[in-house]
Design a protein around this motif. Structure first.
Motif, PDB file in Angstrom:
ATOM      1  N   ILE A   1      51.228  14.635  42.897  1.00  0.00           N
ATOM      2  CA  ILE A   1      51.035  15.987  43.443  1.00  0.00           C
ATOM      3  C   ILE A   1      49.737  15.999  44.243  1.00  0.00           C
ATOM      4  O   ILE A   1      48.675  15.676  43.721  1.00  0.00           O
ATOM      5  CB  ILE A   1      50.998  17.042  42.320  1.00  0.00           C
ATOM      6  N   ILE A   2      49.864  16.363  45.503  1.00  0.00           N
ATOM      7  CA  ILE A   2      48.718  16.415  46.417  1.00  0.00           C
ATOM      8  C   ILE A   2      48.321  17.872  46.595  1.00  0.00           C
ATOM      9  O   ILE A   2      49.147  18.721  46.947  1.00  0.00           O
ATOM     10  CB  ILE A   2      49.076  15.776  47.773  1.00  0.00           C
ATOM     11  N   ILE A   3      47.058  18.158  46.341  1.00  0.00           N
ATOM     12  CA  ILE A   3      46.568  19.533  46.315  1.00  0.00           C
ATOM     13  C   ILE A   3      45.629  19.791  47.499  1.00  0.00           C
ATOM     14  O   ILE A   3      44.679  19.033  47.730  1.00  0.00           O
ATOM     15  CB  ILE A   3      45.814  19.820  44.996  1.00  0.00           C
ATOM     16  N   GLY A   4      45.904  20.873  48.236  1.00  0.00           N
ATOM     17  CA  GLY A   4      45.033  21.294  49.323  1.00  0.00           C
ATOM     18  C   GLY A   4      44.511  22.702  49.100  1.00  0.00           C
ATOM     19  O   GLY A   4      44.833  23.354  48.092  1.00  0.00           O
ATOM     20  N   ASN A   5      43.739  23.197  50.042  1.00  0.00           N
ATOM     21  CA  ASN A   5      43.045  24.469  49.843  1.00  0.00           C
ATOM     22  C   ASN A   5      44.001  25.650  49.679  1.00  0.00           C
ATOM     23  O   ASN A   5      43.665  26.634  49.021  1.00  0.00           O
ATOM     24  CB  ASN A   5      42.085  24.738  51.007  1.00  0.00           C
ATOM     25  N   GLY A   6      45.187  25.576  50.268  1.00  0.00           N
ATOM     26  CA  GLY A   6      46.147  26.662  50.093  1.00  0.00           C
ATOM     27  C   GLY A   6      46.524  26.877  48.643  1.00  0.00           C
ATOM     28  O   GLY A   6      46.916  27.982  48.248  1.00  0.00           O
ATOM     29  N   PHE A   7      46.384  25.836  47.834  1.00  0.00           N
ATOM     30  CA  PHE A   7      46.663  25.949  46.399  1.00  0.00           C
ATOM     31  C   PHE A   7      45.644  26.867  45.739  1.00  0.00           C
ATOM     32  O   PHE A   7      46.002  27.754  44.955  1.00  0.00           O
ATOM     33  CB  PHE A   7      46.629  24.556  45.774  1.00  0.00           C
ATOM     34  N   ASP A   8      44.373  26.666  46.038  1.00  0.00           N
ATOM     35  CA  ASP A   8      43.337  27.548  45.488  1.00  0.00           C
ATOM     36  C   ASP A   8      43.488  28.970  46.017  1.00  0.00           C
ATOM     37  O   ASP A   8      43.318  29.949  45.274  1.00  0.00           O
ATOM     38  CB  ASP A   8      41.948  27.009  45.818  1.00  0.00           C
ATOM     39  N   LEU A   9      43.789  29.104  47.288  1.00  0.00           N
ATOM     40  CA  LEU A   9      43.982  30.434  47.862  1.00  0.00           C
ATOM     41  C   LEU A   9      45.137  31.158  47.177  1.00  0.00           C
ATOM     42  O   LEU A   9      45.065  32.376  46.943  1.00  0.00           O
ATOM     43  CB  LEU A   9      44.247  30.333  49.364  1.00  0.00           C
TER      44      LEU A   9
END
Length: 295
Positions: free
Chosen positions: A6-14
């Motif tokens: 699973i690759i996590i980017g800033n949209g996940f935190d948003l």
């Protein structure tokens, strides 16, 4: 052993209500360090899209404008009002700009990252596809996965650093690696004023300091990438697939099985996400796109 990456980017935190946009950092910086914010306004290509392209714009440093400004402090050796301080004023002015836009801004960025509020468990809707036992490549600096999903630290590679490791530097930067013929120091010869030569080197140092050394980061995490051969499914959650991080995705494609299936989250602009991902050469039938909120 899990077969899911699973690759996590800033949209996940948003998605979890964390105010982690670069524009949020801009507001923080304007309040906490207006001098650095002013340098951004004056010496980077600042416009309405600046914070949406923040890392890339670090490469837009206007070295000509910096030199023009500092030249006001380049006093002729034969000037009537010459003083010993004039040996250093030209370089000093450039150094103040470079230090502000590299060292001080990075310090403020780290401060901001470490102060981002993570919501308490069970107070926000969760993403259902998160498997705490999966492997995670996290482009975010926050502890969202640990706090909200109970993912063990050992399962997460914070590729650009973690807010939970205050002794480690966070990685922030553009992806433009300057060639030798683009360096100002390459213009120096025996006739160049030593003060000007020093100023040129300071500007070259800026570009080096704000360059994201992706190849070195990949090499230093060789064990992680080489261990992806057994991965059968990859989920990309909240990452924009921006060019500055393209090398990471290219590496993942080469390290995983060609039959690996991909699920890519998107926000609003599906055609743009499809266009960016298509550059990786993954077979189209192995890829699906979905809004993050239904994953």
């Amino acid at each position: 052993m899990t077969h899911r990456l699973i690759i996590i980017g800033n949209g996940f935190d948003l998605h979890h209500g964390i105010p982690s946009r670069y524009s949020d950092f801009g507001r923080y910086l304007e309040a906490e360090d207006p001098d650095v914010h002013r340098l951004i306004d004056e010496y980077l290509f600042f416009d309405k899209d600046f914070w949406n392209e923040f890392e890339d714009r670090l490469a837009s440093f206007d070295s000509d404008q910096v030199i023009d400004y500092a030249t006001n402090f380049l006093v002729s050796y034969g000037a009537d009002d010459w003083s010993d301080a004039d040996h250093h004023n030209f370089e000093y002015e450039i150094e103040q700009i470079v230090e502000g836009l590299a060292t001080k801004m990075r310090m403020r960025f780290a401060e901001w990252i470490r102060g981002l509020p993570i919501p308490a468990p069970r107070t926000v809707p969760l993403v259902h596809c998160i498997d705490p036992g999966a492997r995670f490549l996290n482009f975010n600096y926050t502890s969202t996965l640990q706090i909200l999903y109970g993912v063990p630290d050992a399962n997460i590679l914070h590729i650009h650093g973690s807010s939970g490791s205050p002794d480690k530097q966070v990685v922030l930067g553009h992806g433009w690696e300057r060639q030798s013929n683009e360096l100002l120091s390459g213009q120096i010869d025996e006739d160049t004023d030593t003060r000007v030569a020093g100023g040129y080197q300071l500007i070259d140092d800026y570009f080096a300091a704000t360059f994201k050394p992706t190849a070195k980061i990949i090499e230093s995490n060789r064990a992680f990438f080489s261990g992806l051969r057994n991965i059968s499914e990859i989920w990309v959650l909240g990452h924009s697939l921006a060019d500055v991080d393209a090398q990471y995705f290219e590496k993942i494609v080469t390290c995983t099985n060609p039959s690996t299936r991909w699920t890519i989250s998107y926000y609003n602009n599906l055609p743009e996400m499809k266009s960016r991902f298509s550059k990786l050469g993954v077979t189209e039938a192995l890829v699906q796109f979905s809004p993050l909120e239904i994953l």
